[in-house]
Design an enzyme around this catalytic site. Structure first.
Site, PDB file in Angstrom:
ATOM      1  N   ALA A 145       0.847  -1.204   0.000  1.00  0.00           N
ATOM      2  CA  ALA A 145       0.000   0.000   0.000  1.00  0.00           C
ATOM      3  C   ALA A 145       0.881   1.252   0.000  1.00  0.00           C
ATOM      4  O   ALA A 145       1.255   1.772   1.061  1.00  0.00           O
ATOM      5  CB  ALA A 145      -0.932  -0.021   1.197  1.00  0.00           C
TER       6      ALA A 145
ATOM      7  N   THR B 288       0.466   3.747  -3.000  1.00  0.00           N
ATOM      8  CA  THR B 288      -0.229   4.779  -3.780  1.00  0.00           C
ATOM      9  C   THR B 288      -1.390   5.411  -3.029  1.00  0.00           C
ATOM     10  O   THR B 288      -2.105   4.741  -2.270  1.00  0.00           O
ATOM     11  CB  THR B 288      -0.767   4.134  -5.073  1.00  0.00           C
TER      12      THR B 288
ATOM     13  N   GLU C  82       2.947  -0.146 -10.868  1.00  0.00           N
ATOM     14  CA  GLU C  82       4.346  -0.229 -10.436  1.00  0.00           C
ATOM     15  C   GLU C  82       5.205   0.783 -11.198  1.00  0.00           C
ATOM     16  O   GLU C  82       6.340   0.529 -11.547  1.00  0.00           O
ATOM     17  CB  GLU C  82       4.876  -1.662 -10.590  1.00  0.00           C
TER      18      GLU C  82
END
Lengths: 265, 327, 386
Positions: free
Chosen positions: C123, C125, C368
């Site tokens: 976690a 973003t 990513e």
């Protein structure tokens, strides 16, 4: 319990390269990757389930070329503890008679409570070798098993043998030879840990000279084969279809004749 | 070269009658005997071999019937194999034919081990040229091989449906033969017999598949498909259209979003053969299609196409098969 | 680098391929259609030790190197991108622990992760902090009395955030506003049953629809200091080092998707006849397929090389992982689009899987690190050398 499973490497049909060598019509085992004969996987799975339930180990027995170690590793990855590979140049091209005698000789030198074999092999096997091995070794022979129930304490085994009406229940003392069928249950996929562990499991190699071949003094191996392949060819490609436009009864008659001609009925 | 006879093993079905495969093998034996100009002999071993032996005698001129009480309550293969091995060693036939099913294989394996005779397995054709010449289909049908024995004696296991059983012009005679010698191999007792319906094999393993498509029109229509499948001893398949319409369960769907099958016979009823279905069945050995539309794509890649109404043609085929079986 | 896979790597790759073809492929369309997390596939992968690949042997893992993990992700993604992501996310989210976790933390969590009993999510973003990672607003305040941390905030677009048992959270712990941007964050493991942790929503997505992409909320979640990974203020560095090692996993997913699409398109072109012959015999189709194959192979070889370099401890890890992800993501999008093209109308409907593969491919250009971020990383590496 010690269970020996007879395992044969056969061409992997998924890779599609199976062919016979044109000079001597022997299987060109280099032309394609080898895999464990599918029916032997069912036998192996049954053996693994039994040793998981009753304790003990599963040992593989194979007669094949030297490259068979790769295929045996796949079987070891499923959970067999170790294996014996009988390999010798003289054995290349062996027929059913040779194979039966050599396997019987190799099996005869091992200690086991049960020996399992698959129903037949996908590379032209006729499912007659296990019966022959049992006969040469004087082992009780229980074939076409849909269920295998050993009683290790009493040293007996019960087998449900499939027949057209259902099954008959056979019982024999150990050691005994059992032929497995697909009804015993789908073989497991090897786990990745099993694959890694297989590399360090013992695979013993034996030459023909190390095996006390059973069944008389007759020579074994390709040179002594009692059968010979004369030719091999691919079936003709599908041609243009035959079209029937007759009324139903006549069309049906022609369809039935066509199916009979094609040996489907 | 062998002047030995052609022998054929008569298998017993569960009720003591002669197994179908042996009627076919016996017909083949007779044909080989004619071609080779040698005798043809049948051999039946069982607790009460008389019915099967009598039936076998309709196909071959001479049948040896061996009464072997041990087979009444012991696994038969090893016992029958020993008795036949002793006889073939005594009489030296050129070839012994057995069926290639479980019973025949067990017997062939035991006889081969005890006599050292070679075995040619899974014959789909046998001719005679100074000995049996055997055709086999290997690698799932990708190759057909022709083989022979290298010696004077051998065993051939014969697949079902290789020849059509045909009785001889006049019936042969049955000779009762005394079972000689002790049975040395272990006898495995039968402790129980159970009659059970077999578990239906998954559709991917079916040898014959009869499939219905949009042309079938509804779940009632599938009865016609099922009856023909039952008569052929096959499984029922369907296209996505039929499944999506709720006429038949998804488990029987064949095609890109269903199962990929490779049966010996794929019989398509009311199926157009569009690409998403074609990829599921195009490698079947034999494809027969019944369709009203002569321009349906399946007509391009089937082996046999019947242009007609499947509701007339399929029942007609079912009826024709039934009368063939009876006659 | 040895130009062939080792025997072990080939054996593991083949085993995963068989598992994928026989057990996962039949489920792929349904997973996409229902958009439900495939627990059965997760159990299958766990049961065959595939999920144990990233973890050291001493904790019950297979101690697989990055290349081996990527081989597995690639094989699974060929048939189902959602399923391939299960392993890729386990790898991604475990990297902070692998790189910076204490022995206690590894001993505490790795055995259950290796066995597949626990799932872990990453976690980082937030709604206002995507490419700009350092702008994260989720805060972790220290409770002076107990040493615990209290986390408040929310995270967005977290893969498998709603099914994970452990969530690796990056939160701002900076004491003053003068703290440098790249020293503001720290890294913590939140356990899903901790009070205050919640799943706010699951997104409806274009692709990888079976993989739940969650918005997570943290309302006064109390996390013991023992759950802090690395030093206070080390969070950004851990995140960057993690992404440097995890991006190949997404490249592997992309290469797998491309190969799967190529396989379907080639088979279709052989079977489909128009104008009297298989369409594969027409040059326009043949040329497309050839380009698809060449591009997929190029992306694959770059991926394998990148993994080998990263496993060997190359100093320019960031550049290797960025180039392989950049090339693989763009390749997947191009190859899947062309696959739909080869199938024509049939490529657009769900009768064939290529439309799903095209929808799945897009994410490999986004998560990513977007392709733009990859280019940033590569350009910086290039210009920094001078």
């Amino acid at each position: 319990m010690r269970i020996v499973v007879l395992v044969k490497p056969v061409p992997d049909t998924a890779s599609g390269g199976e062919r016979l060598r044109p000079d001597d019509w022997r299987l060109d085992r280099a032309a394609t990757t080898a895999t464990v004969n599918a029916n032997d996987e069912y036998a192996l799975e049954a053996a693994l389930k039994l040793t998981e339930a009753h304790g003990g180990e599963v040992i593989l027995l194979t007669m094949a070329g030297t490259g068979a170690t790769d295929t045996m590793r796949k079987a070891l990855a499923m959970g067999a503890a170790s294996g014996v590979l009988v390999t010798d140049d003289a054995l290349g091209g062996s027929d059913i008679v040779s194979t039966t005698r050599v396997l019987a000789g190799a099996l005869g030198a091992m200690e086991y409570d049960l020996a399992f074999a698959g129903a037949d092999t996908s590379d032209g096997g006729g499912g007659v070798v296990p019966a022959g091995v049992a006969a040469l070794l004087g082992l009780p022979y229980l074939s076409y098993a849909a269920k295998i129930e050993p009683d290790p304490a009493a040293r007996t085994v019960r087998v449900n043998r499939i027949n057209p009406a259902g099954y008959e229940v056979l019982e024999a003392p150990m050691p005994a030879l059992v032929v497995a069928t697909q009804a015993l249950g789908e073989p497991r996929y090897p786990s990745l840990k099993g694959i890694m562990a297989a590399r360090s499991k013992g695979l013993e190699t034996k030459a023909l000279a190390d095996v006390a071949v059973v069944g008389g003094d007759a020579a074994v191996g390709g040179a002594a084969s009692t059968t010979a392949v004369l030719s091999a060819e691919a079936p003709p490609p599908r041609g243009a279809p035959r079209v029937i436009r007759e009324p139903a009864d006549e069309a049906a008659r022609q369809v039935v004749a066509f199916l009979a001609e094609r040996r489907i009925i | 070269m062998p002047a030995g006879a052609i022998w054929v093993h008569g298998e017993l079905a569960g009720d003591g009658s002669l197994a179908n495969i042996s009627t076919e093998a016996a017909t083949l034996a007779r044909a080989l005997g004619d071609a080779a100009g040698v005798d043809v002999v049948g051999v039946v071993v069982g607790a009460d071999p008389s019915a099967a032996a009598g039936e076998l005698a309709r196909y071959v001129p001479r049948v040896l019937a061996i009464a072997e009480p041990a087979t009444a309550d012991h696994a038969a293969g090893t016992i029958v194999g020993q008795r036949i091995a002793a006889l073939v060693e005594r009489d030296g036939p050129a070839v012994l034919l057995t069926g290639a099913g479980p019973e025949g294989r067990d017997v062939a394996g035991v006889v081969s081990a005890l006599t050292g005779w070679g075995v040619l397995v899974n014959a789909v054709g046998v001719t005679w040229d100074d000995g049996p010449v055997v055709t086999m289909s290997v690698f799932g049908g990708k190759l057909t091989t022709t083989s022979r024995l290298t010696g004077d004696h051998g065993i051939v296991t014969v697949r079902p449906n290789v020849v059509t059983a045909e009785p001889a012009g006049s019936p042969g005679r049955v000779e009762d033969v005394e079972a000689a010698g002790a049975l040395t191999l272990p006898q495995v007792p039968i402790v129980d017999r159970v009659e059970a319906a077999g578990v239906a094999a998954p559709i991917e393993e079916a040898r014959v598949i009869v499939a219905g498509g949009r042309g079938v029109g509804g779940s009632d229509g599938f009865k016609v498909v099922e009856e023909l499948a039952a008569e052929l001893g096959g499984a029922v398949g369907a296209t996505r259209a039929a499944v999506d319409s709720g006429w038949i369960p998804y488990a029987q769907q064949i095609g890109q979003t269903g199962k990929i099958v490779k049966p010996a016979l794929y019989l398509a009823l009311g199926i157009s053969g569009a690409i998403q279905h074609k990829v599921g069945m195009q490698t079947a050995e034999t494809i027969v299609a019944v369709n009203r539309d002569p321009d349906a794509p399946i007509a391009d890649f089937a082996d046999l196409v019947v242009i007609g109404d499947l509701f007339e043609v399929a029942p007609a085929i079912t009826a024709a098969l039934r009368s063939r079986k009876a006659g | 680098m040895p130009y062939r896979l080792s025997e072990d790597q080939a054996a593991l790759r083949d085993a995963v391929r068989i598992l994928a073809d026989e057990q996962i492929a039949p489920r792929a369309a349904e997973i996409d259609r229902t958009a439900e997390f495939p627990w059965d596939v997760k159990e299958l992968l766990a049961g065959h030790d595939v999920l144990s690949l990233p973890y050291p042997e001493q904790y019950g893992g297979l101690g697989g190197d990055l290349l081996t993990v990527c081989l597995a992700v690639e094989q699974i993604s060929r048939v189902c991108a959602t399923s391939g992501l299960i392993l890729a996310v386990q790898e991604l989210a475990s990297l902070p622990l692998l790189l910076a976790g204490s022995d206690d933390q590894k001993a505490r969590w790795f055995p259950d992760l290796a066995s597949g009993k626990l799932l872990i999510a990453f976690a980082l973003t937030e709604a206002e902090a995507g490419s700009d990672v350092a702008a994260a607003r989720t805060r972790a305040r220290r409770d002076g009395a107990t040493g615990d941390w209290i986390i408040d905030g929310s995270k967005r677009f977290i893969s498998q955030g709603s099914v994970a048992d452990l969530i690796v959270v990056f939160a701002a712990t900076a004491e003053t506003d003068e703290t440098a941007r790249h020293r503001r964050l720290s890294c913590f493991v939140v356990e899903k049953d901790m009070p205050g942790f919640g799943v706010e929503r699951i997104e409806h997505k274009m692709g990888i629809r079976g993989s739940p992409t969650a918005e997570l909320s943290f309302n006064g979640v109390r996390v013991p200091d023992a759950n802090r990974i690395g030093e206070v203020g080390q969070g950004f560095e851990i995140a960057m080092r993690t992404l440097d090692r995890s991006r190949p996993g997404i490249a592997a997913q992309a290469v797998g998707i491309a190969q799967g699409a190529l396989d379907v398109a080639s088979a279709y072109a052989r079977d489909r006849t128009q104008f009297g012959k298989p369409i594969a015999e027409f040059q326009m189709i043949g040329a497309m397929l050839a380009d698809m194959d060449a591009q997929t192979e190029a992306a694959r070889q770059l991926l394998y090389k990148a993994c080998t370099e990263i496993d060997a401890g190359a100093p320019d890890t960031a550049r290797w992982s960025a180039v392989c992800k950049l090339v693989a993501g763009d390749t997947a999008m191009r190859v899947t689009t062309d696959a739909v093209q080869v199938l024509g109308g049939y490529g657009y409907i769900d009768e064939f899987p290529v439309e799903r593969m095209m929808r799945d491919a897009k994410i490999t250009q986004l998560y990513e690190g977007t392709q733009q971020i990859q280019r940033l990383v590569i350009a910086r590496a290039l210009t920094a050398r001078r």
